[in-house]
Design an enzyme around this catalytic site. Structure first.
Site, mmCIF file in Angstrom:
data_model
loop_
_atom_site.group_PDB
_atom_site.id
_atom_site.type_symbol
_atom_site.label_atom_id
_atom_site.label_comp_id
_atom_site.label_asym_id
_atom_site.label_seq_id
_atom_site.Cartn_x
_atom_site.Cartn_y
_atom_site.Cartn_z
ATOM 1 N N ASP A 122 -8.329 -6.996 -4.623
ATOM 2 C CA ASP A 122 -8.014 -5.655 -4.097
ATOM 3 C C ASP A 122 -8.659 -4.609 -5.007
ATOM 4 O OD1 ASP A 122 -6.891 -3.286 -3.215
ATOM 5 O OD2 ASP A 122 -4.823 -4.030 -3.204
ATOM 6 N N SER A 140 0.835 -1.189 0.000
ATOM 7 C CA SER A 140 0.000 0.000 0.000
ATOM 8 C C SER A 140 0.886 1.262 0.000
ATOM 9 C CB SER A 140 -0.914 -0.063 1.225
ATOM 10 O OG SER A 140 -1.993 0.799 1.095
ATOM 11 N N HIS A 161 -7.449 -5.860 -0.211
ATOM 12 C CA HIS A 161 -6.209 -5.100 -0.057
ATOM 13 C C HIS A 161 -5.409 -5.572 1.160
ATOM 14 C CE1 HIS A 161 -3.489 -1.783 -0.494
ATOM 15 N NE2 HIS A 161 -3.801 -1.267 0.660
ATOM 16 N N ASP A 162 -6.121 -6.020 2.184
ATOM 17 C CA ASP A 162 -5.495 -6.489 3.423
ATOM 18 C C ASP A 162 -4.619 -7.733 3.243
ATOM 19 O OD1 ASP A 162 -5.759 -4.933 5.611
ATOM 20 O OD2 ASP A 162 -7.588 -5.868 6.373
ATOM 21 N N ARG A 191 -11.277 5.536 10.395
ATOM 22 C CA ARG A 191 -10.704 4.192 10.396
ATOM 23 C C ARG A 191 -11.686 3.169 9.809
ATOM 24 N NH1 ARG A 191 -6.295 1.391 9.633
ATOM 25 N NH2 ARG A 191 -6.016 -0.383 11.008
#
Lengths: 197, 375
Positions: free
Chosen positions: B311, B145, B344-345, B215
């Site tokens: 992602d 990222s 994405h994680d 968040r």
């Protein structure tokens, strides 16, 4: 090591830049780097092969040759190699033109559908041929556009693609193919290797 | 804050906003040992909400480091073998020079008087750390990222200071969607009355509600639609039926609230503003007259770009554009897409195919780098 790869390695000069399209697990790239100090890059569609190349420290891009050769600039490689894959593309003509745009020369090998065993299979047994180089059934074969050495020869002439050399491989023997011996070599070669520019 | 290694950077640094800074702290951590040949150093860049505590117990949060799945003894990036370095980004809040640090001119925390920084500023400030540690050439730079962006920036700004680079799930510039999501996060912080134009920091309070929402936005974007559906579906949180209220009836709500409010305990709201801004301003092609091709010209560094199929924040397509730019510049680049539902994680969680790939790359690069050094 496949005989074909040794023949391709012999065709290539030392210290050049080569793109191996459909590089598989990187065996050919490995050979070219070690024996010819060639700067080799690969393009491969199968994730598991891509990873195998990465583990070996080879440079490989995961992607589809049919649609992703455009990412390479014009004439950015001295040679582009395509081993026994041309027949599997939807549009072999387009791919062939892309190979010659990216590379100054191209080495294209094809499984020869004119090989005598292939011919007899259809003639005598009336069945779609299955051989060591063509191990698939008619319904699950990835080979959409099978051709013979003669077909490829005629195709290149039609499309004004310059043929610098043709080699035929049968078992351990490699021989040069010319217009004069085309008919006989088309019958007795399992694989045809074309050097194009 | 104890247990934080800090390097005071005394040489001056001209920021992209034209302000010159010097004598500022850079907090960092290292794992493993630098070997005699100095061929085993890996610089890891952290993502938006990460910090220098890559692996093992984070001494501040008392939780596992953010990349414990990938880095550590016997892990994919094996700290028995490699020397791993990570610095807290400037603009951050884990000891490096950031908006909550004291401005020597006013003797108060910077707040919004902190300059707007860029990814290039972040990377340039970290180069000093390499000098300090005595590393001329790294084995690898990597990160996911925003960490991936820093890897690309590092290679462009300091050509051939690293033998290899592994930018993961990133791009060479922020897309409109990326900017929009970051703006959502910033607006959430700024809409919290406690934020008070960043002055909350002087009152020793924190705009918790706004920061928690920021968040939550992030957490949604880090998961894939499929991954989220499989993990939560319409499952209810410890109840048999709807509450007919606005409590966290659904597990996914409960998850977001938990992630949001756990985050405010460890992160500074102004830092979120500054770091997301740095990401939005990132556009490598703008830094060079000849665009991206120029950015990667004459690179001997061996790149491996990795993307994740699910992602949607930094898509495979965007990662491939990085590959195309590297190819156009004649750089040595590999590319692999990891097939996963984890979004994405994926680079932070236990994704075996990903971990095998990075291990394979780094180990093979180490062999090559050793040989190069021998010659």
């Amino acid at each position: 090591m496949k005989k074909e790869f040794k023949v391709i390695a012999e065709l290539l000069p030392k210290n050049v830049r080569v793109l191996d399209v459909g590089c598989g697990d990187g065996s050919l790239m490995d050979l070219l780097i070690k024996e010819k100090n060639i700067e080799a890059r690969g393009l491969e569609i199968k994730e598991e092969y891509v990873k195998k190349c990465i583990y070996k420290g080879l440079s490989v891009i995961e992607g589809n040759a049919e649609t992703e050769l455009h990412q390479f600039p014009d004439q950015s490689f001295d040679y582009v190699v395509l081993s026994q894959t041309l027949q599997a593309f939807y549009n072999p003509e387009k791919v062939l033109k892309e190979l010659l745009r990216v590379g100054k020369s191209a080495i294209v090998s094809i499984p020869n559908f004119g090989y005598w065993k292939v011919r007899t299979s259809l003639l005598i047994f009336g069945k779609m041929p299955m051989t060591k180089t063509l191990p698939y059934n008619w319904h699950n074969t990835p080979n959409l556009h099978m051709c013979t050495i003669k077909d490829m020869f005629n195709f290149c002439n039609e499309k004004n693609i310059k043929i610098d050399k043709i080699l035929g491989i049968n078992e351990d023997k490699t021989s040069q193919i010319k217009r004069s011996n085309l008919e006989i070599k088309n019958l007795f070669s399992k694989i045809g290797i074309f050097l194009l520019s | 804050m104890t247990n934080i290694k800090k390097l005071n950077i005394s040489k001056s640094l001209l920021l992209d906003c034209k302000q010159t800074i010097k004598d500022f702290p850079l907090a960092y951590e290292t794992y493993g040992k630098l070997n005699e040949n100095k061929d085993n150093a890996i610089l890891v860049f952290h993502a938006l909400t990460g910090d220098q505590f890559v692996t093992g117990l984070n001494p501040i949060t008392k939780k596992d480091g953010w990349w414990t799945t990938a880095v550590g003894p016997g892990k994919a990036i094996d700290t028995n073998k490699y020397f791993v370095i990570c610095a807290n980004v400037i603009g951050g809040c884990m000891g490096s020079w950031g908006p909550k640090e004291i401005d020597k001119k006013t003797n108060e925390p910077y707040g919004l008087n902190f300059p707007v920084i860029t990814i290039r500023d972040i990377v340039r400030s970290q180069e000093t750390l390499l000098e300090y540690l005595g590393i001329k050439k790294l084995l690898c730079v990597t990160g996911g990222s925003m960490g991936g962006m820093q890897s690309l920036q590092f290679c462009a700004t300091f050509p051939n200071r690293t033998f290899s680079a592994m930018p993961i799930a990133c791009s060479t510039s922020h897309s409109a969607q990326n900017i929009a999501l970051n703006e959502l996060a910033r607006q959430a912080v700024m809409a919290d009355p406690v934020w008070d134009k960043g002055k909350y920091i002087k009152k020793n309070i924190q705009p918790k509600n706004g920061l928690a929402v920021a968040r939550m936005v992030g957490h949604i974007s880090y998961l894939s639609e499929k991954g989220m559906q499989e993990k939560f579906g319409r499952k209810l949180q410890e109840r048999g039926d709807y509450d007919f209220s606005f409590n966290a009836d659904f597990q996914v709500e409960s998850y977001l609230r938990h992630q949001g409010f756990a985050f405010v305990e460890r992160f500074d709201a102004n830092s979120i503003l500054y770091i997301t801004r740095a990401m939005d301003y990132f556009d490598l092609s703008k830094q060079f007259k000849g665009g991206l091709t120029e950015a990667f010209k004459n690179q001997k560094t061996k790149f491996l770009v990795i993307s994740f199929s699910s992602d949607w924040l930094y898509t495979t397509k965007e990662n491939k554009e990085t590959v195309i730019a590297l190819n156009a510049a004649g750089a040595d680049v590999s590319f692999a897409e990891i097939k996963t539902d984890k979004g994405h994680d994926s680079f932070l969680v236990n994704e075996p195919e990903f971990l095998k790939t990075i291990k394979g790359f780094i180990d093979s690069m180490h062999l090559k780098f050793k040989n190069e050094k021998r010659i």
